[in-house]
Scaffold this motif. Sequence first.
Motif, PDB file in Angstrom:
ATOM      1  N   TYR A 139      36.234  43.281  54.999  1.00 48.91           N
ATOM      2  CA  TYR A 139      35.318  44.361  54.687  1.00 48.91           C
ATOM      3  C   TYR A 139      33.912  43.820  54.446  1.00 48.91           C
ATOM      4  O   TYR A 139      33.736  42.673  54.032  1.00 48.91           O
ATOM      5  N   TYR A 179      30.746  44.607  51.952  1.00 49.14           N
ATOM      6  CA  TYR A 179      30.445  45.276  50.685  1.00 49.14           C
ATOM      7  C   TYR A 179      28.959  45.130  50.381  1.00 49.14           C
ATOM      8  O   TYR A 179      28.359  44.096  50.650  1.00 49.14           O
ATOM      9  N   TYR A 230      26.215  45.591  47.106  1.00 49.81           N
ATOM     10  CA  TYR A 230      25.990  45.802  45.684  1.00 49.81           C
ATOM     11  C   TYR A 230      24.495  45.677  45.425  1.00 49.81           C
ATOM     12  O   TYR A 230      23.754  45.121  46.236  1.00 49.81           O
ATOM     13  N   TYR A 265      28.192  48.516  42.426  1.00 47.11           N
ATOM     14  CA  TYR A 265      28.716  48.775  43.766  1.00 47.11           C
ATOM     15  C   TYR A 265      27.929  49.890  44.438  1.00 47.11           C
ATOM     16  O   TYR A 265      27.570  50.896  43.800  1.00 47.11           O
ATOM     17  N   HIS A 303      31.067  50.225  50.883  1.00 46.66           N
ATOM     18  CA  HIS A 303      31.722  49.199  51.676  1.00 46.66           C
ATOM     19  C   HIS A 303      32.305  49.833  52.936  1.00 46.66           C
ATOM     20  O   HIS A 303      32.480  51.063  53.004  1.00 46.66           O
ATOM     21  N   TYR A 358      22.809  42.841  47.392  1.00 48.16           N
ATOM     22  CA  TYR A 358      23.707  41.809  47.894  1.00 48.16           C
ATOM     23  C   TYR A 358      24.648  42.391  48.942  1.00 48.16           C
ATOM     24  O   TYR A 358      25.270  43.436  48.728  1.00 48.16           O
ATOM     25  N   THR A 380      38.281  39.806  52.682  1.00 47.73           N
ATOM     26  CA  THR A 380      39.471  40.658  52.702  1.00 47.73           C
ATOM     27  C   THR A 380      39.712  41.297  51.351  1.00 47.73           C
ATOM     28  O   THR A 380      40.476  42.244  51.226  1.00 47.73           O
ATOM     29  N   ASN A 381      39.057  40.766  50.350  1.00 46.24           N
ATOM     30  CA  ASN A 381      39.325  41.155  48.988  1.00 46.24           C
ATOM     31  C   ASN A 381      37.986  41.264  48.268  1.00 46.24           C
ATOM     32  O   ASN A 381      37.201  40.318  48.290  1.00 46.24           O
ATOM     33  N   ALA A 382      37.751  42.411  47.661  1.00 50.74           N
ATOM     34  CA  ALA A 382      36.449  42.634  47.030  1.00 50.74           C
ATOM     35  C   ALA A 382      36.124  41.553  46.013  1.00 50.74           C
ATOM     36  O   ALA A 382      34.985  41.131  45.872  1.00 50.74           O
ATOM     37  N   GLY A 383      37.113  41.090  45.292  1.00 46.18           N
ATOM     38  CA  GLY A 383      36.847  40.137  44.236  1.00 46.18           C
ATOM     39  C   GLY A 383      36.650  38.714  44.709  1.00 46.18           C
ATOM     40  O   GLY A 383      36.196  37.874  43.951  1.00 46.18           O
ATOM     41  N   SER A 412      35.039  37.951  47.722  1.00 49.24           N
ATOM     42  CA  SER A 412      33.938  37.829  48.675  1.00 49.24           C
ATOM     43  C   SER A 412      32.802  37.069  48.016  1.00 49.24           C
ATOM     44  O   SER A 412      32.618  37.150  46.807  1.00 49.24           O
ATOM     45  N   PHE A 426      29.016  35.991  47.102  1.00 51.04           N
ATOM     46  CA  PHE A 426      27.668  36.533  46.953  1.00 51.04           C
ATOM     47  C   PHE A 426      26.645  35.487  47.355  1.00 51.04           C
ATOM     48  O   PHE A 426      26.749  34.328  46.972  1.00 51.04           O
ATOM     49  N   TYR A 428      38.085  39.527  36.758  1.00 50.47           N
ATOM     50  CA  TYR A 428      37.355  38.358  37.230  1.00 50.47           C
ATOM     51  C   TYR A 428      36.275  37.941  36.218  1.00 50.47           C
ATOM     52  O   TYR A 428      35.680  38.795  35.558  1.00 50.47           O
ATOM     53  N   TYR A 486      32.626  35.899  36.430  1.00 55.06           N
ATOM     54  CA  TYR A 486      31.584  35.326  37.263  1.00 55.06           C
ATOM     55  C   TYR A 486      30.520  34.708  36.359  1.00 55.06           C
ATOM     56  O   TYR A 486      30.278  35.168  35.249  1.00 55.06           O
ATOM     57  N   PRO A 531      23.030  32.407  43.062  1.00 57.43           N
ATOM     58  CA  PRO A 531      23.968  33.498  43.355  1.00 57.43           C
ATOM     59  C   PRO A 531      25.095  33.557  42.325  1.00 57.43           C
ATOM     60  O   PRO A 531      25.351  32.586  41.620  1.00 57.43           O
ATOM     61  N   LEU A 532      25.770  34.678  42.303  1.00 58.92           N
ATOM     62  CA  LEU A 532      26.945  34.801  41.454  1.00 58.92           C
ATOM     63  C   LEU A 532      28.005  33.796  41.888  1.00 58.92           C
ATOM     64  O   LEU A 532      28.280  33.627  43.077  1.00 58.92           O
ATOM     65  N   THR A 578      39.006  45.138  39.777  1.00 59.60           N
ATOM     66  CA  THR A 578      39.250  45.913  40.989  1.00 59.60           C
ATOM     67  C   THR A 578      40.590  46.619  40.864  1.00 59.60           C
ATOM     68  O   THR A 578      41.478  46.176  40.146  1.00 59.60           O
ATOM     69  N   ASN A 591      42.779  46.663  45.923  1.00 63.75           N
ATOM     70  CA  ASN A 591      42.020  45.416  45.968  1.00 63.75           C
ATOM     71  C   ASN A 591      41.154  45.267  47.213  1.00 63.75           C
ATOM     72  O   ASN A 591      40.744  44.181  47.553  1.00 63.75           O
ATOM     73  N   THR A 592      40.912  46.358  47.876  1.00 68.20           N
ATOM     74  CA  THR A 592      39.998  46.305  49.006  1.00 68.20           C
ATOM     75  C   THR A 592      38.729  47.082  48.708  1.00 68.20           C
ATOM     76  O   THR A 592      37.810  47.081  49.504  1.00 68.20           O
ATOM     77  N   GLY A 593      38.721  47.731  47.587  1.00 64.94           N
ATOM     78  CA  GLY A 593      37.567  48.530  47.206  1.00 64.94           C
ATOM     79  C   GLY A 593      36.562  47.741  46.410  1.00 64.94           C
ATOM     80  O   GLY A 593      36.498  46.527  46.458  1.00 64.94           O
ATOM     81  N   GLU A 594      35.791  48.452  45.662  1.00 65.53           N
ATOM     82  CA  GLU A 594      34.649  47.829  45.019  1.00 65.53           C
ATOM     83  C   GLU A 594      35.010  47.081  43.740  1.00 65.53           C
ATOM     84  O   GLU A 594      36.011  47.357  43.100  1.00 65.53           O
ATOM     85  N   LEU A 595      34.133  46.133  43.406  1.00 63.19           N
ATOM     86  CA  LEU A 595      34.169  45.475  42.115  1.00 63.19           C
ATOM     87  C   LEU A 595      33.422  46.333  41.113  1.00 63.19           C
ATOM     88  O   LEU A 595      32.320  46.794  41.387  1.00 63.19           O
TER      89      LEU A 595
END
Lengths: 109, 113
Positions: free
Chosen positions: A32, A34, A36, A46, A49, A87, A92-95, A97, A99, B33, B35, B42-43, B94, B98-102
């Motif tokens: 995906y 995304y 932000y 967010y 996406h 950003y 494959t996984n939002a967490g 990916s 930045f 998570y 960060y 960057p993060l 999330t 787990n494919t959507g937003e943080l």
Amino acid sequence: DAKTTQPPSMDCAEGRAANLPCNHSTISGNEYVYWYRQIHSQGPQYIIHGLKNNETNEMASLIITEDRKSSTLILPHATLRDTAVYYCTWGTNAGKSTFGDGTTLTVKP
Amino acid sequence: ETGVTQTPRHLVMGMTNKKSLKCEQHLGHNAMYWYKQSAKKPLELMFVYNFKEQTENNSVPSRFSPECPNSSHLFLHLHTLQPEDSALYLCASTGPANTGELFFGEGSRLTVL
């Protein structure tokens, strides 16, 4: 690591559309894109996406090229409050990916 | 308001102190998570927890010790930090797909003296 390329900064006039580009040339078919944004000293927020199709929500539109190697975030009517770092990330996984440095968008009156 | 709450928002500590950062989400999310965001960098993803189990540790020094007692709470225990550890520490979560937003919290601004 997933690498995105974004211009470091952009300006936009208030009320005009802001078009923020992102290159993700090594993206895979199941990953995906995304977007932000982060307003100074706050947590990232967010925006939107997508996978293959263009997407639109109340904040923005996301245009993904057919080859998926790049995308554009469109803020249709930028306001001063849209000034932020934007950003683009992908994975494959939002967490998980990655930045990058993002694009600092400055909306000017 | 994203539904992810971090405390404290600001923390100043000496290098010999022990402190903890707390993150709480009531979104029903299963993944959380930590960060790190240093000035003009960057993060950086530090830790990932899925269903309370740590699934990722991105080579984080042992002076940072995460704890996830349940799916709604995440802690970051800090001990003998260095001045270069001063940064904004962000928690995110999330949902099941787990494919959507943080969803990010507002962050904890840490200064190590």
